[in-house]
Design an enzyme around this catalytic site. Structure first.
Site, PDB file in Angstrom:
ATOM      1  N   ALA A 237      89.306 173.233  74.589  1.00  0.00           N
ATOM      2  CA  ALA A 237      90.288 172.447  75.340  1.00  0.00           C
ATOM      3  C   ALA A 237      91.054 173.325  76.334  1.00  0.00           C
ATOM      4  O   ALA A 237      90.863 174.543  76.412  1.00  0.00           O
ATOM      5  CB  ALA A 237      91.246 171.758  74.376  1.00  0.00           C
ATOM      6  N   HIS A 238      91.963 172.689  77.066  1.00  0.00           N
ATOM      7  CA  HIS A 238      92.659 173.386  78.148  1.00  0.00           C
ATOM      8  C   HIS A 238      93.568 174.501  77.633  1.00  0.00           C
ATOM      9  O   HIS A 238      94.188 174.407  76.585  1.00  0.00           O
ATOM     10  CB  HIS A 238      93.437 172.413  79.033  1.00  0.00           C
ATOM     11  CG  HIS A 238      94.430 171.548  78.313  1.00  0.00           C
ATOM     12  ND1 HIS A 238      95.039 170.479  78.920  1.00  0.00           N
ATOM     13  CD2 HIS A 238      94.927 171.581  77.061  1.00  0.00           C
ATOM     14  CE1 HIS A 238      95.860 169.896  78.084  1.00  0.00           C
ATOM     15  NE2 HIS A 238      95.812 170.548  76.944  1.00  0.00           N
ATOM     16  N   ASN A 239      93.587 175.582  78.423  1.00  0.00           N
ATOM     17  CA  ASN A 239      94.460 176.736  78.174  1.00  0.00           C
ATOM     18  C   ASN A 239      94.136 177.512  76.910  1.00  0.00           C
ATOM     19  O   ASN A 239      94.937 178.330  76.454  1.00  0.00           O
ATOM     20  CB  ASN A 239      95.934 176.316  78.156  1.00  0.00           C
ATOM     21  CG  ASN A 239      96.388 175.756  79.482  1.00  0.00           C
ATOM     22  OD1 ASN A 239      96.615 174.553  79.610  1.00  0.00           O
ATOM     23  ND2 ASN A 239      96.472 176.606  80.499  1.00  0.00           N
TER      24      ASN A 239
END
Length: 340
Positions: A237-239
């Protein structure tokens, strides 16, 4: 490809036991091998197969040498040696450099002369494709993305805009790099999409399995460091930050803004919640759910192993009784202490 056993020994730095002129043209299991095949042994449970194999030679460690009846290459790690020999005998296919006439390449893209761009590939503005890259049929490379030297993209890989992929990476079919992270905010009864304005940075010698996804960062980049290996159907997922040489098996899901150290191992179907930190050298066993930070190296597990349904149902019921049982035990312990 064909090599003499002596050539393979030199390639591996192995100790040769037997005829170095034997020609090896394939790798096979002990039980299925024929003349011209090289096999390998990783465990003493294969001793009987080792004694009866028809392989021309075997990769083996010194402890197993007494059981060998054919030529041998003695190494410290037979499985690693097998991987190196397999790469030697079965080199990855590479097309002749050039751009297929059906590919759509923006005029501002920079394509190395030694790169191969396959049929129906789309390369958008300001993309950089490094030397010896192979971009197979149907891939899409979004604007301002960079693909490093000798990276290999199988058919139908999608790299969104503003992503960076390092050197000697392998991306398998239908993998997606740089799609939007799952970012929404509930506002007056409706989910408001949060723009994902970061990118994805992937290091060198990373391998990403088929249908796996690495989302772009919401603000900062999602980062996959050198040597990371992701199996099929993995979701990053993001980051998220994934440290060097971490390996994730099929179906692992890592939620947003999690930081994972180097040399970690995640078995199949592990889930990790958002905003946790996992230190270096952590192993998480299959189907475990990580709900908090893991601050010490070691092996971690959750979930319960398979059992007969009747026994599993009984145990499942008892799990719900553990808290009340613990309370009763503490009361009994207190009574025993008081009666001394």
């Amino acid at each position: 490809m064909k090599y003499s056993l002596r050539q393979i020994a030199e390639h591996l730095g192995a100790t040769l036991m037997g005829d170095g002129d034997i020609v090896i043209n394939a790798i096979s299991t002990l039980d299925e091998a024929f003349e011209g095949d090289l096999s390998f042994v990783t465990s003493s449970k294969y001793i009987n197969s080792l004694k009866t194999t028809s392989a021309s030679a075997v990769l083996i460690n010194e402890a197993m040498l007494e059981h060998v009846s054919v030529a041998a290459l003695v190494v410290s790690n037979p499985r690693a040696a097998y991987a190196r020999v397999a790469s030697l005998l079965y080199p990855q296919w590479k097309a002749e450099p050039g751009i297929d006439k059906s590919a759509q390449v923006d005029d501002t893209a920079q394509i190395a002369d030694s790169a191969y761009i396959g049929p129906n590939v789309v390369i958008e503005a300001d993309v950089v494709i490094g030397a010896e890259c192979v971009i197979n049929a149907g891939c899409v490379i979004g604007r301002e993305s960079v693909i490093g030297k000798a990276s290999y993209l199988y058919a139908n890989v999608t790299v969104y805009h503003g992503c960076s992929i390092g050197e000697y990476c392998i991306l398998h079919g239908a993998s997606v790099i740089g799609s939007d992270g799952f970012g929404f905010e509930l506002d007056e009864g409706e989910w408001l999409k949060i723009p994902q304005v970061g990118g994805v940075v992937i290091g060198n010698k990373v391998e990403i399995g088929a249908c796996s996804v690495v989302d772009r960062g919401a603000l900062n980049d999602t980062v996959i460091e050198d040597g990371v290996k992701l199996d099929n159907h993995v979701q990053i997922a993001h980051n998220v930050y994934v440290g060097e040489h971490t390996l994730m098996s099929r179906g692992v899901g890592i939620a947003g803004s999690t930081r994972i150290g180097k040399n970690c191992l995640f078995a199949g179907m592990v889930g990790v919640r958002d905003h946790v930190e996992i230190v270096d050298d952590v192993t998480v066993t299959a189907m475990s759910l990580v709900t908090k930070s893991l601050k010490k190296p070691g092996s971690y597990s959750s979930n319960t192993p398979i059992d007969e349904t009747r026994a599993w149902r009984k145990n499942s019921t008892r799990f719900k009784q553990l808290d009340s049982m613990a309370r009763r035990i503490r009361k009994l312990e207190k009574l025993i202490q008081e009666k001394g």
